[in-house]
Structure formats: C-alpha cells, structure tokens
Design a protein around this motif. Structure first.
Motif, PDB file in Angstrom:
ATOM      1  N   VAL A 118      43.249 -13.490  -7.754  1.00 26.16           N
ATOM      2  CA  VAL A 118      42.774 -12.334  -7.005  1.00 26.16           C
ATOM      3  C   VAL A 118      42.162 -11.350  -7.992  1.00 26.16           C
ATOM      4  O   VAL A 118      42.777 -11.017  -9.006  1.00 26.16           O
ATOM      5  N   ILE A 119      40.945 -10.934  -7.693  1.00 28.01           N
ATOM      6  CA  ILE A 119      40.294  -9.867  -8.455  1.00 28.01           C
ATOM      7  C   ILE A 119      40.387  -8.621  -7.586  1.00 28.01           C
ATOM      8  O   ILE A 119      39.988  -8.645  -6.419  1.00 28.01           O
ATOM      9  N   VAL A 120      40.927  -7.543  -8.139  1.00 31.32           N
ATOM     10  CA  VAL A 120      41.057  -6.306  -7.377  1.00 31.32           C
ATOM     11  C   VAL A 120      39.935  -5.359  -7.783  1.00 31.32           C
ATOM     12  O   VAL A 120      39.738  -5.095  -8.973  1.00 31.32           O
ATOM     13  N   ASP A 121      39.196  -4.889  -6.791  1.00 34.97           N
ATOM     14  CA  ASP A 121      38.123  -3.922  -7.011  1.00 34.97           C
ATOM     15  C   ASP A 121      38.631  -2.554  -6.584  1.00 34.97           C
ATOM     16  O   ASP A 121      38.622  -2.219  -5.412  1.00 34.97           O
ATOM     17  N   PHE A 122      39.107  -1.781  -7.540  1.00 33.54           N
ATOM     18  CA  PHE A 122      39.623  -0.446  -7.231  1.00 33.54           C
ATOM     19  C   PHE A 122      38.470   0.511  -6.980  1.00 33.54           C
ATOM     20  O   PHE A 122      37.718   0.841  -7.889  1.00 33.54           O
ATOM     21  N   GLY A 123      38.322   0.925  -5.726  1.00 39.07           N
ATOM     22  CA  GLY A 123      37.343   1.954  -5.390  1.00 39.07           C
ATOM     23  C   GLY A 123      35.906   1.574  -5.637  1.00 39.07           C
ATOM     24  O   GLY A 123      35.106   2.410  -6.041  1.00 39.07           O
ATOM     25  N   SER A 124      35.541   0.323  -5.418  1.00 32.47           N
ATOM     26  CA  SER A 124      34.148  -0.144  -5.574  1.00 32.47           C
ATOM     27  C   SER A 124      33.616   0.055  -6.988  1.00 32.47           C
ATOM     28  O   SER A 124      32.452   0.385  -7.184  1.00 32.47           O
ATOM     29  N   SER A 125      34.454  -0.138  -7.976  1.00 29.80           N
ATOM     30  CA  SER A 125      34.036   0.072  -9.369  1.00 29.80           C
ATOM     31  C   SER A 125      33.635  -1.224 -10.076  1.00 29.80           C
ATOM     32  O   SER A 125      33.184  -1.187 -11.219  1.00 29.80           O
ATOM     33  N   LEU A 126      33.775  -2.351  -9.421  1.00 31.53           N
ATOM     34  CA  LEU A 126      33.500  -3.644 -10.050  1.00 31.53           C
ATOM     35  C   LEU A 126      31.993  -3.886 -10.123  1.00 31.53           C
ATOM     36  O   LEU A 126      31.315  -3.924  -9.103  1.00 31.53           O
ATOM     37  N   THR A 127      31.477  -4.049 -11.325  1.00 31.05           N
ATOM     38  CA  THR A 127      30.048  -4.311 -11.506  1.00 31.05           C
ATOM     39  C   THR A 127      29.788  -5.814 -11.440  1.00 31.05           C
ATOM     40  O   THR A 127      30.709  -6.622 -11.625  1.00 31.05           O
ATOM     41  N   ALA A 128      28.537  -6.184 -11.218  1.00 31.90           N
ATOM     42  CA  ALA A 128      28.177  -7.608 -11.158  1.00 31.90           C
ATOM     43  C   ALA A 128      28.508  -8.334 -12.462  1.00 31.90           C
ATOM     44  O   ALA A 128      29.091  -9.422 -12.436  1.00 31.90           O
ATOM     45  N   PRO A 129      28.163  -7.772 -13.640  1.00 33.67           N
ATOM     46  CA  PRO A 129      28.532  -8.466 -14.883  1.00 33.67           C
ATOM     47  C   PRO A 129      30.056  -8.611 -15.051  1.00 33.67           C
ATOM     48  O   PRO A 129      30.527  -9.649 -15.507  1.00 33.67           O
ATOM     49  N   ALA A 130      30.806  -7.588 -14.661  1.00 33.62           N
ATOM     50  CA  ALA A 130      32.269  -7.670 -14.782  1.00 33.62           C
ATOM     51  C   ALA A 130      32.820  -8.740 -13.843  1.00 33.62           C
ATOM     52  O   ALA A 130      33.711  -9.508 -14.223  1.00 33.62           O
ATOM     53  N   LEU A 131      32.299  -8.797 -12.622  1.00 30.42           N
ATOM     54  CA  LEU A 131      32.732  -9.823 -11.667  1.00 30.42           C
ATOM     55  C   LEU A 131      32.405 -11.213 -12.203  1.00 30.42           C
ATOM     56  O   LEU A 131      33.248 -12.116 -12.175  1.00 30.42           O
ATOM     57  N   THR A 132      31.206 -11.391 -12.717  1.00 35.25           N
ATOM     58  CA  THR A 132      30.791 -12.686 -13.267  1.00 35.25           C
ATOM     59  C   THR A 132      31.722 -13.111 -14.398  1.00 35.25           C
ATOM     60  O   THR A 132      32.162 -14.262 -14.452  1.00 35.25           O
ATOM     61  N   HIS A 133      32.034 -12.188 -15.296  1.00 32.77           N
ATOM     62  CA  HIS A 133      32.930 -12.502 -16.413  1.00 32.77           C
ATOM     63  C   HIS A 133      34.315 -12.907 -15.903  1.00 32.77           C
ATOM     64  O   HIS A 133      34.881 -13.917 -16.353  1.00 32.77           O
ATOM     65  N   LYS A 134      34.869 -12.140 -14.961  1.00 30.58           N
ATOM     66  CA  LYS A 134      36.196 -12.457 -14.421  1.00 30.58           C
ATOM     67  C   LYS A 134      36.196 -13.833 -13.760  1.00 30.58           C
ATOM     68  O   LYS A 134      37.124 -14.615 -13.935  1.00 30.58           O
ATOM     69  N   VAL A 135      35.150 -14.136 -12.995  1.00 34.77           N
ATOM     70  CA  VAL A 135      35.063 -15.433 -12.321  1.00 34.77           C
ATOM     71  C   VAL A 135      34.971 -16.561 -13.354  1.00 34.77           C
ATOM     72  O   VAL A 135      35.612 -17.601 -13.202  1.00 34.77           O
ATOM     73  N   GLN A 136      34.204 -16.355 -14.414  1.00 40.97           N
ATOM     74  CA  GLN A 136      34.086 -17.390 -15.452  1.00 40.97           C
ATOM     75  C   GLN A 136      35.430 -17.666 -16.127  1.00 40.97           C
ATOM     76  O   GLN A 136      35.770 -18.822 -16.393  1.00 40.97           O
ATOM     77  N   VAL A 137      36.199 -16.625 -16.386  1.00 39.76           N
ATOM     78  CA  VAL A 137      37.520 -16.793 -17.002  1.00 39.76           C
ATOM     79  C   VAL A 137      38.441 -17.562 -16.057  1.00 39.76           C
ATOM     80  O   VAL A 137      39.137 -18.498 -16.457  1.00 39.76           O
ATOM     81  N   ILE A 138      38.437 -17.178 -14.774  1.00 43.27           N
ATOM     82  CA  ILE A 138      39.287 -17.850 -13.788  1.00 43.27           C
ATOM     83  C   ILE A 138      38.861 -19.306 -13.626  1.00 43.27           C
ATOM     84  O   ILE A 138      39.701 -20.210 -13.578  1.00 43.27           O
ATOM     85  N   LEU A 139      37.552 -19.549 -13.566  1.00 40.66           N
ATOM     86  CA  LEU A 139      37.047 -20.912 -13.416  1.00 40.66           C
ATOM     87  C   LEU A 139      37.446 -21.789 -14.605  1.00 40.66           C
ATOM     88  O   LEU A 139      37.810 -22.952 -14.436  1.00 40.66           O
ATOM     89  N   ALA A 140      37.392 -21.225 -15.818  1.00 46.42           N
ATOM     90  CA  ALA A 140      37.790 -22.000 -16.997  1.00 46.42           C
ATOM     91  C   ALA A 140      39.247 -22.416 -16.904  1.00 46.42           C
ATOM     92  O   ALA A 140      39.591 -23.578 -17.175  1.00 46.42           O
ATOM     93  N   ALA A 141      40.100 -21.495 -16.474  1.00 45.96           N
ATOM     94  CA  ALA A 141      41.523 -21.833 -16.318  1.00 45.96           C
ATOM     95  C   ALA A 141      41.722 -22.838 -15.191  1.00 45.96           C
ATOM     96  O   ALA A 141      42.520 -23.779 -15.315  1.00 45.96           O
ATOM     97  N   PHE A 142      40.978 -22.680 -14.101  1.00 45.06           N
ATOM     98  CA  PHE A 142      41.058 -23.584 -12.954  1.00 45.06           C
ATOM     99  C   PHE A 142      40.629 -24.997 -13.375  1.00 45.06           C
ATOM    100  O   PHE A 142      41.290 -25.983 -13.070  1.00 45.06           O
TER     101      PHE A 142
END
Length: 146
Positions: free
Chosen positions: A117-141
């Motif tokens: 789960v990625i939590v976006d506190f108050g719509s602060s998540l940027t596209a590059p930050a989301l992409t990075h988080k997804v890449q980290v999760i995908l690598a672990a997956f």
C-alpha cells in the motif's frame, strides 16, 4: 512495464475509458454479491499475469469497501502485482487518530491481497515519487515470485 489502473466506480459515459483503466460496468452491489463477484472475475481476466495494477482508493464509504472486498482478491489471483494507493483528503491532518485509521485501512487492504500500500497524504505524491515506489515494490514482488 505496462501499468493498469483499477477503479471501483463505472467510468462516466461521456468520457472514453483509457486502455489501461479497468472499470466495472455498474457499481458493485452490496445487496447482490453474485453480480459483484461476476463483474470482478470479468475485470480480472483483462490483466495479464505479472503486470502492475494500481488501485487508487479511499475506502471511506461502504460502497468502496464492498468494491475493494470483491475486486482486490480477484485481481490478486491473476498473478499481477496489485498495489493499493490509499488517498487521503488534501486537508488531511496527521494526528494519532488519523494515523490509526490509515494503518487500519492499510491492514484491510493487505488482508484483501494487495502486495503493498502506498499512502498519499493530502495529495502530495508526485508522479516520479509514485514511479519510484512502484519500481521498488515490483522488484520485491518479482524477487519473491522467483
């Protein structure tokens, strides 16, 4: 890697559905679990194995909770990397009570079968930050799947 987005509400009829967006044909019914499950199974067939499925959600209404309880397990059974993006209001106050609520929702989503789960506190998540988080999760997956 191609990303899919799964949403819990039907798409507005005045707008074309983007190719990578998975939407139900009608709202998930709290009173008709058979139809809700049938729709979820149909939607899950769209997702190729090993793909990333982002599920933006709030779980702030019984209707969304019902949709999550039906749709997320079906998507998870496809072999896709299902990641919930928990959205909080822009004016979200970070307090002990609100943090407990967020942690409870994360726990619910994990028990339903999301990989993370990625939590976006108050719509602060940027596209590059989301992409990075997804890449980290995908690598672990991917490492766990091998």
């Amino acid at each position: 890697q191609q990303w899919f987005f799964a949403v819990f509400e039907p798409w507005p009829s005045s707008m074309q559905i983007p190719a990578q967006v998975i939407v139900p044909r009608s709202p998930f019914s709290e009173t008709d679990p058979v139809d809700a499950r049938r729709q979820a199974v149909e939607l899950a067939k769209i997702v190729p194995r090993g793909r990333i499925v982002l599920v933006p959600c709030t779980l702030d209404t019984p209707k969304y909770e019902t949709a999550a309880k039906v749709m997320i397990p079906e998507l998870s059974h496809t072999g896709a990397c299902v990641i919930a993006v928990l959205l909080t209001p822009p004016d979200h106050d970070i307090t002990r009570t609100s943090n407990k609520r967020v942690l409870t929702l994360c726990d619910v989503l994990m028990r339903l079968g999301v990989v993370d789960v990625i939590v976006d506190f108050g719509s602060s998540l940027t596209a590059p930050a989301l992409t990075h988080k997804v890449q980290v999760i995908l690598a672990a997956f991917s490492a766990a799947a091998s």
